[in-house]
Write a protein that holds these residues in place. Structure first.
Motif, PDB file in Angstrom:
ATOM      1  N   SER A  53      36.125  89.633  11.929  1.00  0.00           N
ATOM      2  CA  SER A  53      35.048  90.086  12.808  1.00  0.00           C
ATOM      3  C   SER A  53      35.418  91.437  13.421  1.00  0.00           C
ATOM      4  CB  SER A  53      34.807  89.070  13.924  1.00  0.00           C
ATOM      5  OG  SER A  53      35.929  89.041  14.789  1.00  0.00           O
ATOM      6  N   ILE A  54      34.448  92.091  13.983  1.00  0.00           N
ATOM      7  CA  ILE A  54      34.685  93.361  14.681  1.00  0.00           C
ATOM      8  C   ILE A  54      35.691  93.149  15.825  1.00  0.00           C
ATOM      9  CG2 ILE A  54      33.616  95.179  16.083  1.00  0.00           C
ATOM     10  CD1 ILE A  54      33.001  95.408  13.050  1.00  0.00           C
ATOM     11  N   PRO A  55      35.564  92.111  16.656  1.00  0.00           N
ATOM     12  CA  PRO A  55      36.591  91.900  17.690  1.00  0.00           C
ATOM     13  C   PRO A  55      37.994  91.690  17.112  1.00  0.00           C
ATOM     14  CG  PRO A  55      34.631  90.658  18.246  1.00  0.00           C
ATOM     15  CD  PRO A  55      34.429  91.188  16.854  1.00  0.00           C
ATOM     16  N   ASP A  56      38.100  91.005  15.961  1.00  0.00           N
ATOM     17  CA  ASP A  56      39.417  90.843  15.329  1.00  0.00           C
ATOM     18  C   ASP A  56      40.041  92.202  15.034  1.00  0.00           C
ATOM     19  OD1 ASP A  56      39.125  88.075  15.318  1.00  0.00           O
ATOM     20  OD2 ASP A  56      38.827  87.926  13.141  1.00  0.00           O
ATOM     21  N   VAL A  57      39.242  93.129  14.541  1.00  0.00           N
ATOM     22  CA  VAL A  57      39.745  94.466  14.208  1.00  0.00           C
ATOM     23  C   VAL A  57      40.123  95.216  15.482  1.00  0.00           C
ATOM     24  CG1 VAL A  57      39.168  96.714  13.198  1.00  0.00           C
ATOM     25  CG2 VAL A  57      38.427  94.603  12.050  1.00  0.00           C
ATOM     26  N   ILE A  58      39.238  95.253  16.438  1.00  0.00           N
ATOM     27  CA  ILE A  58      39.444  96.072  17.630  1.00  0.00           C
ATOM     28  C   ILE A  58      40.577  95.537  18.506  1.00  0.00           C
ATOM     29  CG2 ILE A  58      38.356  96.808  19.801  1.00  0.00           C
ATOM     30  CD1 ILE A  58      35.840  97.353  18.095  1.00  0.00           C
ATOM     31  N   TYR A  59      40.734  94.243  18.577  1.00  0.00           N
ATOM     32  CA  TYR A  59      41.785  93.661  19.419  1.00  0.00           C
ATOM     33  C   TYR A  59      43.024  93.247  18.613  1.00  0.00           C
ATOM     34  CZ  TYR A  59      38.269  93.668  23.072  1.00  0.00           C
ATOM     35  OH  TYR A  59      37.315  94.048  23.988  1.00  0.00           O
ATOM     36  N   GLN A  60      43.149  93.727  17.392  1.00  0.00           N
ATOM     37  CA  GLN A  60      44.317  93.410  16.581  1.00  0.00           C
ATOM     38  C   GLN A  60      45.587  93.943  17.245  1.00  0.00           C
ATOM     39  OE1 GLN A  60      44.650  95.383  12.771  1.00  0.00           O
ATOM     40  NE2 GLN A  60      45.954  93.756  11.946  1.00  0.00           N
ATOM     41  N   VAL A  61      46.624  93.137  17.233  1.00  0.00           N
ATOM     42  CA  VAL A  61      47.927  93.536  17.772  1.00  0.00           C
ATOM     43  C   VAL A  61      48.890  93.694  16.599  1.00  0.00           C
ATOM     44  CG1 VAL A  61      49.866  92.842  19.220  1.00  0.00           C
ATOM     45  CG2 VAL A  61      47.525  92.382  19.963  1.00  0.00           C
ATOM     46  N   GLN A  62      49.581  94.824  16.574  1.00  0.00           N
ATOM     47  CA  GLN A  62      50.604  95.095  15.563  1.00  0.00           C
ATOM     48  C   GLN A  62      51.835  95.614  16.283  1.00  0.00           C
ATOM     49  OE1 GLN A  62      48.255  97.909  13.243  1.00  0.00           O
ATOM     50  NE2 GLN A  62      48.257  96.446  11.558  1.00  0.00           N
ATOM     51  N   GLY A  63      52.959  95.049  15.975  1.00  0.00           N
ATOM     52  CA  GLY A  63      54.195  95.501  16.602  1.00  0.00           C
ATOM     53  C   GLY A  63      54.194  95.375  18.111  1.00  0.00           C
ATOM     54  N   GLY A  64      53.477  94.390  18.648  1.00  0.00           N
ATOM     55  CA  GLY A  64      53.438  94.166  20.085  1.00  0.00           C
ATOM     56  C   GLY A  64      52.440  95.006  20.853  1.00  0.00           C
ATOM     57  N   ASN A  65      51.700  95.863  20.153  1.00  0.00           N
ATOM     58  CA  ASN A  65      50.688  96.712  20.798  1.00  0.00           C
ATOM     59  C   ASN A  65      49.351  96.571  20.089  1.00  0.00           C
ATOM     60  OD1 ASN A  65      52.359  98.100  22.737  1.00  0.00           O
ATOM     61  ND2 ASN A  65      53.284  99.148  20.997  1.00  0.00           N
ATOM     62  N   TYR A  66      48.290  96.843  20.820  1.00  0.00           N
ATOM     63  CA  TYR A  66      46.976  96.901  20.186  1.00  0.00           C
ATOM     64  C   TYR A  66      46.970  98.030  19.157  1.00  0.00           C
ATOM     65  CZ  TYR A  66      45.104  93.805  23.768  1.00  0.00           C
ATOM     66  OH  TYR A  66      44.864  92.734  24.576  1.00  0.00           O
ATOM     67  N   SER A  67      46.253  97.826  18.071  1.00  0.00           N
ATOM     68  CA  SER A  67      46.184  98.829  17.008  1.00  0.00           C
ATOM     69  C   SER A  67      45.500 100.114  17.462  1.00  0.00           C
ATOM     70  CB  SER A  67      45.430  98.271  15.803  1.00  0.00           C
ATOM     71  OG  SER A  67      46.142  97.200  15.244  1.00  0.00           O
ATOM     72  N   PHE A  68      44.550  99.993  18.373  1.00  0.00           N
ATOM     73  CA  PHE A  68      43.830 101.167  18.859  1.00  0.00           C
ATOM     74  C   PHE A  68      44.343 101.544  20.240  1.00  0.00           C
ATOM     75  CE2 PHE A  68      40.786  99.395  15.811  1.00  0.00           C
ATOM     76  CZ  PHE A  68      40.488 100.522  15.070  1.00  0.00           C
ATOM     77  N   GLU A  69      44.689 102.794  20.383  1.00  0.00           N
ATOM     78  CA  GLU A  69      45.229 103.302  21.648  1.00  0.00           C
ATOM     79  C   GLU A  69      44.258 103.095  22.811  1.00  0.00           C
ATOM     80  OE1 GLU A  69      46.064 107.706  22.992  1.00  0.00           O
ATOM     81  OE2 GLU A  69      47.581 107.025  21.566  1.00  0.00           O
ATOM     82  N   ALA A  70      42.973 103.201  22.548  1.00  0.00           N
ATOM     83  CA  ALA A  70      41.986 103.054  23.619  1.00  0.00           C
ATOM     84  C   ALA A  70      42.024 101.669  24.252  1.00  0.00           C
ATOM     85  CB  ALA A  70      40.581 103.353  23.094  1.00  0.00           C
ATOM     86  N   VAL A  71      42.306 100.640  23.470  1.00  0.00           N
ATOM     87  CA  VAL A  71      42.406  99.285  24.021  1.00  0.00           C
ATOM     88  C   VAL A  71      43.683  99.175  24.851  1.00  0.00           C
ATOM     89  CG1 VAL A  71      42.549  96.823  23.490  1.00  0.00           C
ATOM     90  CG2 VAL A  71      41.113  98.315  22.092  1.00  0.00           C
ATOM     91  N   GLN A  72      44.750  99.754  24.348  1.00  0.00           N
ATOM     92  CA  GLN A  72      46.045  99.698  25.025  1.00  0.00           C
ATOM     93  C   GLN A  72      45.998 100.407  26.375  1.00  0.00           C
ATOM     94  OE1 GLN A  72      48.568  98.104  23.384  1.00  0.00           O
ATOM     95  NE2 GLN A  72      49.951  98.307  25.088  1.00  0.00           N
ATOM     96  N   LYS A  73      45.415 101.601  26.382  1.00  0.00           N
ATOM     97  CA  LYS A  73      45.439 102.432  27.584  1.00  0.00           C
ATOM     98  C   LYS A  73      44.215 102.251  28.472  1.00  0.00           C
ATOM     99  CE  LYS A  73      48.425 106.000  25.787  1.00  0.00           C
ATOM    100  NZ  LYS A  73      48.571 107.415  25.486  1.00  0.00           N
ATOM    101  N   GLY A  74      43.188 101.614  27.936  1.00  0.00           N
ATOM    102  CA  GLY A  74      41.991 101.412  28.748  1.00  0.00           C
ATOM    103  C   GLY A  74      41.016 102.551  28.635  1.00  0.00           C
ATOM    104  N   ASN A  75      41.245 103.604  29.323  1.00  0.00           N
ATOM    105  CA  ASN A  75      40.365 104.777  29.440  1.00  0.00           C
ATOM    106  C   ASN A  75      38.890 104.403  29.316  1.00  0.00           C
ATOM    107  OD1 ASN A  75      39.865 104.889  26.584  1.00  0.00           O
ATOM    108  ND2 ASN A  75      41.499 106.332  26.249  1.00  0.00           N
ATOM    109  N   VAL A  76      38.116 105.169  28.586  1.00  0.00           N
ATOM    110  CA  VAL A  76      36.671 104.928  28.548  1.00  0.00           C
ATOM    111  C   VAL A  76      36.274 103.707  27.720  1.00  0.00           C
ATOM    112  CG1 VAL A  76      36.055 107.331  28.986  1.00  0.00           C
ATOM    113  CG2 VAL A  76      36.302 106.551  26.645  1.00  0.00           C
TER     114      VAL A  76
END
Length: 146
Positions: A53-76
């Motif tokens: 699903s789209i949430p599976d992709v966006i919230y995927q964790v690899q190596g202990g971090n979210y795959s997308f920096e925006a999820v990790q750091k929050g920002n917009v």
């Protein structure tokens, strides 16, 4: 027929991600980020196995971090999606694919020239500040299928 199965919540989530990752690169830059999200969902190979699903992709964790920096750091990413980004997200989910993100599974902003490979994957091209990378030949055929 849509490229992947999705609902209104997926459109909203994807629109937020596209804006957070590439708002400074305009509509085309946001479409390219959206295309990578769809490609990861379709891929079912390499780092992207069993994403359904789209949430599976966006919230995927690899190596202990979210795959997308925006999820990790929050920002917009945590702001509400605007209608303009929702339209772009739907466009990408339904049909949009363009070079250099057409078959890309990875992108990043190196703040320098794009390296020829990223995690051993070949450089596909650059749009503004983002470098896009496709899977090596014969490693992920599903990303090349509509």
């Amino acid at each position: 027929m849509a490229r992947v199965k999705y609902n209104d919540n997926d459109i909203d989530l994807m629109a937020r991600m596209m804006r957070a990752e590439a708002e400074g690169e305009g509509k085309l830059g946001m479409l390219m980020v959206g295309n990578v999200i769809v490609n990861r969902l379709k891929a079912n190979c390499l780092d992207f196995v069993d994403l359904r699903s789209i949430p599976d992709v966006i919230y995927q964790v690899q190596g202990g971090n979210y795959s997308f920096e925006a999820v990790q750091k929050g920002n917009v990413f945590y702001n509400r999606a605007r209608e303009s980004e929702k339209r772009l997200a739907k466009q990408t989910l339904d049909y949009w694919r363009e070079h250099p993100s057409k078959y890309a599974l990875w992108y990043f902003n190196p703040y320098a020239p794009c390296p020829p490979t990223w995690y051993d994957q070949p450089f596909a091209g650059q749009f503004k500040q983002h470098c896009y990378y496709e899977p090596q030949a014969d490693t992920c055929e599903s990303v090349y299928i509509w």
